[in-house]
Every structure is written in C-alpha cells, then in structure tokens.
Design a protein around this motif. Structure first.
Motif, PDB file in Angstrom:
ATOM      1  N   LEU A  19       0.833  -1.202   0.000  1.00 24.34           N
ATOM      2  CA  LEU A  19       0.000   0.000   0.000  1.00 24.34           C
ATOM      3  C   LEU A  19       0.867   1.251   0.000  1.00 24.34           C
ATOM      4  O   LEU A  19       0.634   2.194  -0.771  1.00 24.34           O
ATOM      5  N   ASP A  22       2.433   1.694  -3.432  1.00 24.20           N
ATOM      6  CA  ASP A  22       1.477   2.196  -4.422  1.00 24.20           C
ATOM      7  C   ASP A  22       1.240   3.678  -4.245  1.00 24.20           C
ATOM      8  O   ASP A  22       1.192   4.437  -5.216  1.00 24.20           O
ATOM      9  N   LEU A  23       1.080   4.106  -3.008  1.00 26.05           N
ATOM     10  CA  LEU A  23       0.821   5.518  -2.757  1.00 26.05           C
ATOM     11  C   LEU A  23       2.037   6.355  -3.114  1.00 26.05           C
ATOM     12  O   LEU A  23       1.909   7.455  -3.651  1.00 26.05           O
ATOM     13  N   ASP A 204      -6.397  -1.164  -6.566  1.00 29.12           N
ATOM     14  CA  ASP A 204      -5.818  -2.164  -5.659  1.00 29.12           C
ATOM     15  C   ASP A 204      -5.443  -1.558  -4.315  1.00 29.12           C
ATOM     16  O   ASP A 204      -5.589  -2.208  -3.272  1.00 29.12           O
ATOM     17  N   TYR A 205      -4.931  -0.321  -4.332  1.00 29.87           N
ATOM     18  CA  TYR A 205      -4.486   0.259  -3.059  1.00 29.87           C
ATOM     19  C   TYR A 205      -5.666   0.530  -2.128  1.00 29.87           C
ATOM     20  O   TYR A 205      -5.519   0.506  -0.906  1.00 29.87           O
ATOM     21  N   SER A 208      -6.530  -2.809  -0.649  1.00 34.45           N
ATOM     22  CA  SER A 208      -5.531  -3.134   0.369  1.00 34.45           C
ATOM     23  C   SER A 208      -5.796  -2.375   1.662  1.00 34.45           C
ATOM     24  O   SER A 208      -5.670  -2.928   2.761  1.00 34.45           O
ATOM     25  N   HIS A 223      -6.288   8.653   0.827  1.00 35.88           N
ATOM     26  CA  HIS A 223      -5.850   7.895  -0.333  1.00 35.88           C
ATOM     27  C   HIS A 223      -6.649   8.204  -1.602  1.00 35.88           C
ATOM     28  O   HIS A 223      -6.077   8.518  -2.648  1.00 35.88           O
TER      29      HIS A 223
END
Length: 315
Positions: A19, A22-23, A204-205, A208, A223
């Motif tokens: 996570l 990804d961020l 996806d994040y 998650s 997010h």
C-alpha cells in the motif's frame, strides 16, 4: 497486523508495504513525470508564458499603468465626431476612449479585474463542486443519487444563461458576477470529482487499505481524494479561461456594475459598440486581450491534461 503474501522477487511484502509503495508511486513519481512531460511540451510553454505575463500585468498594474484606473487625462481632446487613436497624441500610445481615458491604462487595469473575477469565481466553483463530488463519491447510494440529480438539473441550463440569471438576481456588482460564474461551474467539478473517485475506489491500493481495516473516511481523505483530484486541477485551469470570457460577457451585458469609466475588458467592449465607425480600436484591443488570455489558460490546461492522461503517458 500485516497479512502475509506470497514471496515476490526473492522477498516477502506484506499488504501495508504494498500500500505504501502504491501511494508513493502514485504521488511524487506521478507528479514528477507530469512536470517532466510539461517541460517537453511546447504548447505548455506557450500557454505558461501567456498566463505568467497576464498575471504579472495584473499584479503590477499600479506600476505599469501610466494613469490611475478611473482617470480621464484626455477628456479635453474628445469631440463628438473624433476620438484620438493610437499614436495621435503623445502620451497615449493606444489612443483614448469615449470618456477621455487612456486605453493602455484601461487594458492594464482591466487585466487585474479579469484575474480577480476569474480566480475567485473558479475557486468558488471548485470548492462547491468538490464538496458535492466528495459527498457523492464517498457515501454513494441515495446521497449520490440525490446530488447527481440536482447536478443534472443545473447542467440542463446553459452556463452563461445560468450565470446571467444569478447575476441579475443578486444585483449588478462585481461580487455578484463572481458568485454567478462560480455557481455555474459547480456541477462540472462535482461530476468530475465523483467520477474520478468512483474510478479510484476500485483500485488495488483501496482494496488493500480496506483489508487493513481502515475506515471509509480515512481511506477517502488520505488515499482516494489525493489520487482523484488530478483531473479536477486540470479542469480548474481550463475553467479559468471560461471564467475570463464569462466575466467579460456579463460586463458586456451590463451586469458587472461600476461606473462607465471603470476599467474592465467587457465594459470596454460595451461602450465601444457605439464608436465602431470612428474608433474601431476601442473594440479591437480589449477583444484581443480577452482572446489571448483565454487562449493561454486553454493551452496550458490542455497540455496539463495531456501530461496527466495515462493513455498518452504510456507512450
């Protein structure tokens, strides 16, 4: 507590690490790539130069303008059948208007008025639209349906007609023009942010983060919203061009308030109508200023949109 995942490339990554990765990739790396593409885009440079010059002229108007905003230094040189044009009288390089004001000074002060109306009205529309879009994209269900039906009703009315109606109700003042233009832009930002958030919610994040047990509010604000706001920023840049044109249109229709000699591009066009036969430059100069300024914001906004478009970034 992290959830173990199968080893990848000789190591083990838990969900929290994925996570964060990804961020991180969707944050700094993304914007670095956007700015890199902007620097290589000649359209972005042209738009940026126009916008920067416009902003500098507006901010430095008291220093650049030869005369104060409402000054009429050439009133004695005006006759019923003749208005001195560009270069006819020393000290007035772009000539005089019907009231004896210096056209160059009026154009410079008009840039400040256009910038003020454009920025404030766009900010009002952006904030209002983001609030509605955030509520619709976060809660969904009946909240989303209710907000979107209201937005659809507002969108069924042409923007300029809606702005004219609101300005006519609120009164003939510059503040009324700002509110009118901003209100007409709210539905655009609301729909755009909602659509972007709905797209991000399936990423996806986000899944998650939900797996980690994070709340809806935390996921949305930390997010989803930061990753969904990019298209809204692009639209805000493009909307500035529309706001400058709409402000000039409302002033042209007499809804901007102020005295006749007040410096504003749309008002200058209004009073140039009756003088086209003997002083066509009175309409030419403010018209060119409006067109070039709108072109600058449009070129930069389109370049920014292209730089953020994943379909073009992949090439």
């Amino acid at each position: 507590m992290s959830i173990p995942l199968p080893p990848a490339q000789g190591g083990t990554l838990d969900t929290a690490t994925m996570l964060q990765t990804d961020l991180k990739d969707g944050g700094g790396g993304f914007w670095r790539d956007v700015f890199r593409r902007l620097r290589r885009n000649p359209t972005a440079w042209i738009g940026a130069v126009i916008v920067v010059l416009f902003v500098l002229v507006a901010v430095l108007a008291p220093l650049l303008a030869p005369y104060p905003e409402t000054a009429l230094p050439g009133a004695r040189d005006i006759t019923p059948t003749h208005i001195p044009g560009p270069g006819e009288i020393a000290g007035f390089p772009l000539g005089l208007d019907r009231f004896g004001g210096d056209v160059l000074s009026k154009l410079i002060w008009g840039a400040r008025a256009s910038l003020l109306v454009g920025v404030i009205s766009t900010a009002l529309g952006l904030v209002g639209g983001m609030v509605l879009g955030l509520l619709a994209g976060t809660f969904g269900g009946w909240v989303d349906t209710l907000i979107m039906r209201i937005v659809d009703i507002i969108l069924s009315v042409p923007n300029l007609l809606l702005a004219v109606s609101i300005a006519a109700i609120l009164g003939q003042t510059p503040f009324a023009v700002m509110i009118a233009i901003g209100a007409s832009q709210v539905p655009i930002f609301a729909r755009l942010l909602r659509a972007s958030m709905l797209q991000q919610r399936s990423s996806d994040y986000v899944l998650s983060a939900q797996t980690l047990g994070l709340g809806r509010g935390h996921i949305t604000m930390s997010h989803v919203l930061p990753n969904a706001i990019g298209p809204v920023i692009v639209q805000g840049t493009l909307t500035l061009a529309t706001a400058v044109i709409d402000a000039a249109a409302l002033s042209f229709l007499g809804l901007g308030g102020g005295r006749p000699e007040t410096a504003e591009w749309g008002r200058m066009l209004t009073y140039a109508q009756s003088e086209l036969a003997i002083a066509p430059w009175l309409a030419f100069f403010p018209g060119i200023c409006i067109a070039v300024t709108a072109l600058g914001f449009t070129l930069f906004g389109e370049a920014l949109r292209e730089s953020m478009d994943p379909r073009t970034r992949a090439r």
